[in-house]
Motif scaffolding. Structure first.
Motif, mmCIF file in Angstrom:
data_model
loop_
_atom_site.group_PDB
_atom_site.id
_atom_site.type_symbol
_atom_site.label_atom_id
_atom_site.label_comp_id
_atom_site.label_asym_id
_atom_site.label_seq_id
_atom_site.Cartn_x
_atom_site.Cartn_y
_atom_site.Cartn_z
ATOM 1 N N SER A 1 0.835 -1.202 0.000
ATOM 2 C CA SER A 1 0.000 0.000 0.000
ATOM 3 C C SER A 1 0.869 1.252 0.000
ATOM 4 N N GLY A 2 2.032 1.188 0.640
ATOM 5 C CA GLY A 2 2.948 2.322 0.598
ATOM 6 C C GLY A 2 3.480 2.575 -0.784
ATOM 7 N N ARG A 3 3.713 1.497 -1.532
ATOM 8 C CA ARG A 3 4.173 1.664 -2.906
ATOM 9 C C ARG A 3 3.070 2.196 -3.803
ATOM 10 N N LEU A 4 1.850 1.716 -3.578
ATOM 11 C CA LEU A 4 0.752 2.137 -4.441
ATOM 12 C C LEU A 4 0.370 3.586 -4.211
ATOM 13 N N PHE A 5 0.371 4.007 -2.954
ATOM 14 C CA PHE A 5 -0.069 5.360 -2.625
ATOM 15 C C PHE A 5 1.088 6.325 -2.451
ATOM 16 N N LYS A 6 2.259 5.971 -2.900
ATOM 17 C CA LYS A 6 3.409 6.853 -2.817
ATOM 18 C C LYS A 6 3.230 7.997 -3.793
ATOM 19 N N PRO A 7 3.475 9.262 -3.409
ATOM 20 C CA PRO A 7 3.297 10.383 -4.328
ATOM 21 C C PRO A 7 4.184 10.234 -5.546
ATOM 22 N N ALA A 8 3.699 10.707 -6.665
ATOM 23 C CA ALA A 8 4.459 10.622 -7.905
ATOM 24 C C ALA A 8 5.732 11.449 -7.774
ATOM 25 N N GLU A 9 6.831 10.874 -8.263
ATOM 26 C CA GLU A 9 8.120 11.543 -8.139
ATOM 27 C C GLU A 9 8.129 12.853 -8.915
ATOM 28 N N GLN A 10 7.499 12.851 -10.084
ATOM 29 C CA GLN A 10 7.495 14.045 -10.910
ATOM 30 C C GLN A 10 6.755 15.182 -10.221
ATOM 31 N N ALA A 11 5.581 14.876 -9.658
ATOM 32 C CA ALA A 11 4.809 15.911 -8.984
ATOM 33 C C ALA A 11 5.550 16.449 -7.765
ATOM 34 N N HIS A 12 6.176 15.550 -7.004
ATOM 35 C CA HIS A 12 6.914 15.980 -5.816
ATOM 36 C C HIS A 12 8.084 16.857 -6.211
ATOM 37 N N SER A 13 8.838 16.475 -7.221
ATOM 38 C CA SER A 13 10.000 17.240 -7.645
ATOM 39 C C SER A 13 9.591 18.608 -8.153
ATOM 40 N N PHE A 14 8.535 18.646 -8.954
ATOM 41 C CA PHE A 14 8.130 19.917 -9.543
ATOM 42 C C PHE A 14 7.611 20.871 -8.475
ATOM 43 N N LYS A 15 6.820 20.364 -7.549
ATOM 44 C CA LYS A 15 6.207 21.233 -6.556
ATOM 45 C C LYS A 15 7.227 21.770 -5.569
ATOM 46 N N SER A 16 8.190 20.982 -5.174
ATOM 47 C CA SER A 16 9.142 21.385 -4.148
ATOM 48 C C SER A 16 10.412 21.993 -4.699
ATOM 49 N N GLU A 17 10.711 21.803 -5.962
ATOM 50 C CA GLU A 17 11.978 22.241 -6.516
ATOM 51 C C GLU A 17 11.847 23.302 -7.607
ATOM 52 N N MET A 18 10.641 23.616 -8.033
ATOM 53 C CA MET A 18 10.485 24.621 -9.071
ATOM 54 C C MET A 18 10.698 26.029 -8.551
ATOM 55 N N GLN A 19 10.420 26.255 -7.283
ATOM 56 C CA GLN A 19 10.604 27.591 -6.731
ATOM 57 C C GLN A 19 12.071 28.026 -6.776
ATOM 58 N N PRO A 20 13.048 27.169 -6.455
ATOM 59 C CA PRO A 20 14.440 27.581 -6.639
ATOM 60 C C PRO A 20 14.770 27.938 -8.080
ATOM 61 N N LEU A 21 14.138 27.265 -9.037
ATOM 62 C CA LEU A 21 14.364 27.614 -10.437
ATOM 63 C C LEU A 21 13.903 29.038 -10.713
ATOM 64 N N GLY A 22 12.724 29.403 -10.195
ATOM 65 C CA GLY A 22 12.247 30.769 -10.382
ATOM 66 C C GLY A 22 13.145 31.800 -9.729
ATOM 67 N N LEU A 23 13.656 31.496 -8.527
ATOM 68 C CA LEU A 23 14.544 32.434 -7.849
ATOM 69 C C LEU A 23 15.860 32.605 -8.610
ATOM 70 N N ALA A 24 16.434 31.503 -9.071
ATOM 71 C CA ALA A 24 17.680 31.584 -9.830
ATOM 72 C C ALA A 24 17.465 32.325 -11.146
ATOM 73 N N TYR A 25 16.322 32.097 -11.778
ATOM 74 C CA TYR A 25 15.991 32.765 -13.041
ATOM 75 C C TYR A 25 15.931 34.281 -12.831
ATOM 76 N N HIS A 26 15.289 34.710 -11.750
ATOM 77 C CA HIS A 26 15.170 36.143 -11.479
ATOM 78 C C HIS A 26 16.508 36.748 -11.045
ATOM 79 N N GLU A 27 17.331 35.991 -10.326
ATOM 80 C CA GLU A 27 18.661 36.496 -9.968
ATOM 81 C C GLU A 27 19.501 36.734 -11.211
ATOM 82 N N PHE A 28 19.430 35.814 -12.141
ATOM 83 C CA PHE A 28 20.143 35.971 -13.406
ATOM 84 C C PHE A 28 19.662 37.243 -14.113
#
Length: 225
Positions: free
Chosen positions: A48-75
């Protein structure tokens, strides 16, 4: 009373009722049943942990996209333009600009650049995340928030996460994504009307037809008086 009779009278006798109250081998069966139930619960929990584990893509995008925006604006802030590619942005991260000149006794702090997670960079290289490079950004966060800067590649079909040009992460349906405009780029900003038309040939005399009137004759000395 005879000793034999006394010993026989003290010997306990078992009846069918007492056998039902104390059945043989009952405790080992209970232990085995508990162990089996524990194993079943353990296996169900793992799967059940494997079946209901959050999708890796969704987790990566939601938690890691904000640093991309910050780096983009710093540039954009330091170089007064947007990055043209992931390599261009990574070069800025690896080689941050020098700190400002010291105006007092205390030296200024070094420039700290936001880094992009490696997992997100792999998703960008693999085409799972689309980033709009050479974006035209404004100084207004409210205006930038009207446009999308990055999004998951399959968002137009299945919905997903997107990053606005202001650095805000959104979860959009496919219909909401299609209604959300993408941030304009430098190429989009240059319209055909802005390009100056080539100057016309200034040699108008070459395009004119030769005149049919005879050229005036010059007067000679013999014609005078």
């Amino acid at each position: 009373m005879d000793s034999n009779e006394h010993s026989e009278s003290e010997t306990p006798t078992f009846t069918p009722e007492t056998d039902r109250q104390h059945p043989p081998y009952r405790s080992p069966l209970i232990v085995r049943g508990l162990v089996f139930a524990f194993l079943v619960l353990l296996v169900v929990g793992i799967y059940s942990g494997r079946l209901f584990k959050p999708a890796e893509q969704a987790h990566s995008f939601k938690s890691e996209m904000q640093p991309l925006g910050l780096a983009y604006h710093e540039f954009h802030q330091k170089r007064e333009r947007s990055p043209s590619s992931l390599e261009d942005l990574q070069d800025f991260i690896d080689n941050p600009p020098p700190p400002p000149k010291a105006e007092g006794i205390v030296p200024p702090d070094s420039v700290v650049v936001v880094t992009i997670p490696e997992s997100l960079k792999k998703m960008i290289d693999a085409g799972k995340v689309v980033v709009i490079w050479d974006a035209v950004l404004t100084d207004s966060g409210q205006e930038n928030d009207k446009y999308l800067l990055a999004y998951t590649a399959d968002i137009a079909d299945n919905g997903g996460f997107a990053l606005t040009a202001a650095g805000r992460v959104l979860e959009l349906t496919a219909e909401e994504f299609k209604a959300y405009p993408l941030v304009p780029t430098v190429t989009d900003a240059v319209k055909p009307d802005d390009v100056e038309a080539p100057e016309k040939d200034s040699g108008e005399s070459t395009n004119k037809e030769p005149s049919s009137e005879p050229a005036p004759q010059e007067s000679t000395s013999s014609d005078k008086g």
